[in-house]
Design a protein around this motif. Sequence first.
Motif, mmCIF file in Angstrom:
data_model
loop_
_atom_site.group_PDB
_atom_site.id
_atom_site.type_symbol
_atom_site.label_atom_id
_atom_site.label_comp_id
_atom_site.label_asym_id
_atom_site.label_seq_id
_atom_site.Cartn_x
_atom_site.Cartn_y
_atom_site.Cartn_z
ATOM 1 N N LYS A 119 0.831 -1.204 0.000
ATOM 2 C CA LYS A 119 0.000 0.000 0.000
ATOM 3 C C LYS A 119 0.870 1.262 0.000
ATOM 4 O O LYS A 119 1.741 1.425 0.841
ATOM 5 C CB LYS A 119 -0.932 0.018 1.207
ATOM 6 N N CYS A 149 -7.240 -3.810 -1.388
ATOM 7 C CA CYS A 149 -8.101 -2.638 -1.251
ATOM 8 C C CYS A 149 -9.481 -3.002 -0.705
ATOM 9 O O CYS A 149 -10.092 -3.979 -1.128
ATOM 10 C CB CYS A 149 -8.283 -1.939 -2.606
ATOM 11 N N THR A 150 -9.951 -2.181 0.225
ATOM 12 C CA THR A 150 -11.318 -2.255 0.711
ATOM 13 C C THR A 150 -12.001 -0.942 0.345
ATOM 14 O O THR A 150 -11.366 -0.033 -0.216
ATOM 15 C CB THR A 150 -11.350 -2.441 2.241
ATOM 16 N N TYR A 151 -13.275 -0.836 0.707
ATOM 17 C CA TYR A 151 -13.992 0.401 0.393
ATOM 18 C C TYR A 151 -13.329 1.592 1.067
ATOM 19 O O TYR A 151 -13.322 2.707 0.517
ATOM 20 C CB TYR A 151 -15.450 0.294 0.831
ATOM 21 N N GLU A 152 -12.747 1.364 2.244
ATOM 22 C CA GLU A 152 -12.088 2.454 2.966
ATOM 23 C C GLU A 152 -10.898 3.024 2.194
ATOM 24 O O GLU A 152 -10.473 4.155 2.426
ATOM 25 C CB GLU A 152 -11.619 1.975 4.343
ATOM 26 N N ASP A 153 -10.357 2.233 1.275
ATOM 27 C CA ASP A 153 -9.212 2.696 0.475
ATOM 28 C C ASP A 153 -9.636 3.531 -0.721
ATOM 29 O O ASP A 153 -8.785 4.117 -1.394
ATOM 30 C CB ASP A 153 -8.406 1.492 -0.035
ATOM 31 N N GLU A 154 -10.929 3.596 -1.000
ATOM 32 C CA GLU A 154 -11.363 4.253 -2.239
ATOM 33 C C GLU A 154 -10.916 5.707 -2.356
ATOM 34 O O GLU A 154 -10.442 6.111 -3.428
ATOM 35 C CB GLU A 154 -12.876 4.145 -2.400
ATOM 36 N N ARG A 156 -8.298 7.091 -1.226
ATOM 37 C CA ARG A 156 -6.868 7.055 -1.513
ATOM 38 C C ARG A 156 -6.623 6.624 -2.954
ATOM 39 O O ARG A 156 -5.789 7.218 -3.661
ATOM 40 C CB ARG A 156 -6.191 6.080 -0.539
ATOM 41 N N LYS A 188 -20.716 1.605 -2.143
ATOM 42 C CA LYS A 188 -20.600 1.662 -0.691
ATOM 43 C C LYS A 188 -21.524 0.650 -0.028
ATOM 44 O O LYS A 188 -21.120 -0.064 0.905
ATOM 45 C CB LYS A 188 -20.954 3.071 -0.193
ATOM 46 N N GLU A 192 -20.449 -2.520 2.387
ATOM 47 C CA GLU A 192 -20.993 -2.672 3.741
ATOM 48 C C GLU A 192 -21.673 -4.021 3.913
ATOM 49 O O GLU A 192 -21.577 -4.660 4.964
ATOM 50 C CB GLU A 192 -21.975 -1.531 4.031
ATOM 51 N N HIS A 195 -18.984 -6.713 4.271
ATOM 52 C CA HIS A 195 -18.349 -6.640 5.590
ATOM 53 C C HIS A 195 -19.256 -7.268 6.647
ATOM 54 O O HIS A 195 -18.788 -8.010 7.525
ATOM 55 C CB HIS A 195 -18.063 -5.181 5.948
ATOM 56 N N ARG A 220 -13.019 -10.208 1.971
ATOM 57 C CA ARG A 220 -12.671 -8.917 1.412
ATOM 58 C C ARG A 220 -12.206 -9.038 -0.021
ATOM 59 O O ARG A 220 -12.440 -8.163 -0.845
ATOM 60 C CB ARG A 220 -11.562 -8.285 2.264
#
Length: 252
Positions: A119, A149-154, A156, A188, A192, A195, A220
């Motif tokens: 990353k 990558c997860t949604y939280e990385d989008e 970035r 999104k 969710e 997850h 994931r």
Amino acid sequence: MLLLEQCEELFKTSNLYEVLGVCKEASDAEIRRGYYKVSLLVHPDRAPDDELATTKFQVMGKAYAVLADKEQRAVYDAQGIVDEESNTLDQDRNWEEHWRRLFPKITIQEILDFEKQYKGSDEEVEDLKRLYLLHEGDMDLVMESALCCTYEDEPRVHDILQKAIDAKDVPAFNAFICESVKKKNNRKRKAEKEHKEAEEMQKEIGMNSEDSLVAMIKQRQKSKEHGFNSLISDLEAKYCKKPAAGKRGKKK
């Protein structure tokens, strides 16, 4: 049927490099890595009763065997032919065992260490630009295909691609710069949901800490272009030692 004929029939190309998803100028490590990634799609573990998948797996192994041998690769590059009588293309070879010798399993800690190192690296940036070009800016497909990558990385990932556009390293596809809010929200909601499913699976099965970690990574990565194994393909190609070379194939 000869190897190049099999490639044409199964993969619609007789080019061994294209079968393994690499360019002609690829290094030995890149060819090895390419072989690992494409072979995962048809590995017998994924579809043990699929005869076509098994045949494709065997042909990929043969293609790699040719390109991994310096002498045979040189002949193929110069003349476009393959020595069908070489020992490396032995019809009785167990390609599954050969594959396992090339790519033994790695540990969960190595996966996590790889993710931490990957990353933000130049390698990740290049991979994201490649995916952006491949999918013409479609962030649904980019995020599904991106390693680690997860949604939280989008945010970035979006920032990395925007900088590449600003620097004119990649074109400004409308799918990226004009993406609708609805499309972003759908992505999104999907993340969710996945997850939540992973958390429920943990509770139902009552996993221990390591099994739980494996399950979370699998969940994931399940939508990625090569599934969970796409995450570890780079690891195994990088860290697994290549076995000592066997006998050279005889030439006609």
